[in-house]
Design a protein around this motif. Sequence first.
Motif, PDB file in Angstrom:
ATOM      1  N   CYS A   8       0.814  -1.210   0.000  1.00 38.60           N
ATOM      2  CA  CYS A   8       0.000   0.000   0.000  1.00 38.60           C
ATOM      3  C   CYS A   8       0.852   1.265   0.000  1.00 38.60           C
ATOM      4  O   CYS A   8       0.408   2.306  -0.459  1.00 38.60           O
ATOM      5  N   PRO A  32     -10.722   6.576   3.347  1.00 35.15           N
ATOM      6  CA  PRO A  32     -11.440   5.308   3.483  1.00 35.15           C
ATOM      7  C   PRO A  32     -11.204   4.361   2.320  1.00 35.15           C
ATOM      8  O   PRO A  32     -11.166   3.144   2.514  1.00 35.15           O
ATOM      9  N   ILE A  33     -11.040   4.904   1.106  1.00 39.10           N
ATOM     10  CA  ILE A  33     -10.806   4.057  -0.061  1.00 39.10           C
ATOM     11  C   ILE A  33      -9.468   3.346   0.061  1.00 39.10           C
ATOM     12  O   ILE A  33      -9.353   2.145  -0.212  1.00 39.10           O
ATOM     13  N   ILE A  35      -7.862   2.665   2.840  1.00 33.99           N
ATOM     14  CA  ILE A  35      -7.962   1.669   3.909  1.00 33.99           C
ATOM     15  C   ILE A  35      -8.648   0.412   3.398  1.00 33.99           C
ATOM     16  O   ILE A  35      -8.241  -0.714   3.696  1.00 33.99           O
ATOM     17  N   LEU A  36      -9.694   0.587   2.583  1.00 42.89           N
ATOM     18  CA  LEU A  36     -10.406  -0.559   2.024  1.00 42.89           C
ATOM     19  C   LEU A  36      -9.513  -1.354   1.081  1.00 42.89           C
ATOM     20  O   LEU A  36      -9.541  -2.589   1.086  1.00 42.89           O
ATOM     21  N   ILE A  37      -8.723  -0.651   0.278  1.00 40.94           N
ATOM     22  CA  ILE A  37      -7.791  -1.339  -0.624  1.00 40.94           C
ATOM     23  C   ILE A  37      -6.773  -2.139   0.173  1.00 40.94           C
ATOM     24  O   ILE A  37      -6.432  -3.280  -0.172  1.00 40.94           O
ATOM     25  N   ALA A  39      -7.252  -3.454   3.074  1.00 43.66           N
ATOM     26  CA  ALA A  39      -7.956  -4.624   3.611  1.00 43.66           C
ATOM     27  C   ALA A  39      -8.093  -5.709   2.546  1.00 43.66           C
ATOM     28  O   ALA A  39      -7.904  -6.902   2.838  1.00 43.66           O
ATOM     29  N   ILE A  40      -8.412  -5.310   1.318  1.00 42.50           N
ATOM     30  CA  ILE A  40      -8.560  -6.291   0.240  1.00 42.50           C
ATOM     31  C   ILE A  40      -7.237  -6.985  -0.044  1.00 42.50           C
ATOM     32  O   ILE A  40      -7.181  -8.211  -0.215  1.00 42.50           O
ATOM     33  N   LEU A  55      -9.785  -3.576   9.073  1.00 45.48           N
ATOM     34  CA  LEU A  55     -11.241  -3.460   9.129  1.00 45.48           C
ATOM     35  C   LEU A  55     -11.678  -2.666  10.354  1.00 45.48           C
ATOM     36  O   LEU A  55     -12.633  -1.875  10.292  1.00 45.48           O
ATOM     37  N   LEU A  58     -11.198   0.896   9.519  1.00 43.84           N
ATOM     38  CA  LEU A  58     -12.246   1.360   8.615  1.00 43.84           C
ATOM     39  C   LEU A  58     -13.551   1.600   9.370  1.00 43.84           C
ATOM     40  O   LEU A  58     -14.251   2.585   9.132  1.00 43.84           O
ATOM     41  N   ALA A  62     -15.513   5.161   9.891  1.00 46.92           N
ATOM     42  CA  ALA A  62     -16.913   5.351   9.512  1.00 46.92           C
ATOM     43  C   ALA A  62     -17.728   5.886  10.685  1.00 46.92           C
ATOM     44  O   ALA A  62     -18.561   6.786  10.516  1.00 46.92           O
TER      45      ALA A  62
END
Length: 246
Positions: A8, A32-33, A35-37, A39-40, A55, A58, A62
């Motif tokens: 990342c 947030p995007i 962080i989501l990437i 996580a994936i 997670l 994230l 939120a």
Amino acid sequence: MGDAYYICAHYVFHVTLTFSISPHPFSPNIQPILILIAAIISAGLQDWTDFGIILAMLFCNAVLGFREEYHAKKALDELGDQLDSEIATRREGETTQMNVKELVPGDVVLLVGGTIVPADTQWIKGDVVQVDTAPLTGEPIPRKYPGPNGDIILSGTTIVAGECYGRVLYTGENTEIGKAQADVMKDKTVSIVSVFQKKIMTVVQVLVSFSLAFVIAVLLVEGLVYDGFATKATTQTTILDAVSFF
């Protein structure tokens, strides 16, 4: 932290560069995007410890964002309620104190000294009122209605002296001041992209596209030609090697 953060670190640099010079920046929503990437990628590498931690980050992001927006909206609603005003209105034969937001064309309102005219209103009877039109015209001297300027008292002006009854003609965005505000907001929504920004974005898109193609090529060559997908360990190494070039 695990290998997902190593990946990342490279990804964040390129994405942040792209959005920072974009003519339509999304920088306030990029965290947030990313962080989501992360996580994936952690899930793809089966690094469940990092996946759980990311997670949790994230989720906290939120919750905090929702809390801030909720309190901000609540404060604005309370402020709006305090600013709401009422005016004596006659509708369908009944006279009541009515919120100015509920006025509709055809209502008859009582305008007295100190009243901010809530809608474009036609003078029908009463005194010759003096109206401060400075918010619309900039004139320091009050105008008289009815008079040389007609009998239409515009929304946003203030009754300085006198009392009269007026019939509501237009409300909201249909008033003169409402149309002016709508035109201003329309101009603000128009995005102007300079020639320099277009050229920079073209260069960035070419570089990102080349980097992405290179990553896919490395992934395919190392994974298929050199058996990089044979085991879990070699798969992780292959993914790390490929994405680290991005």
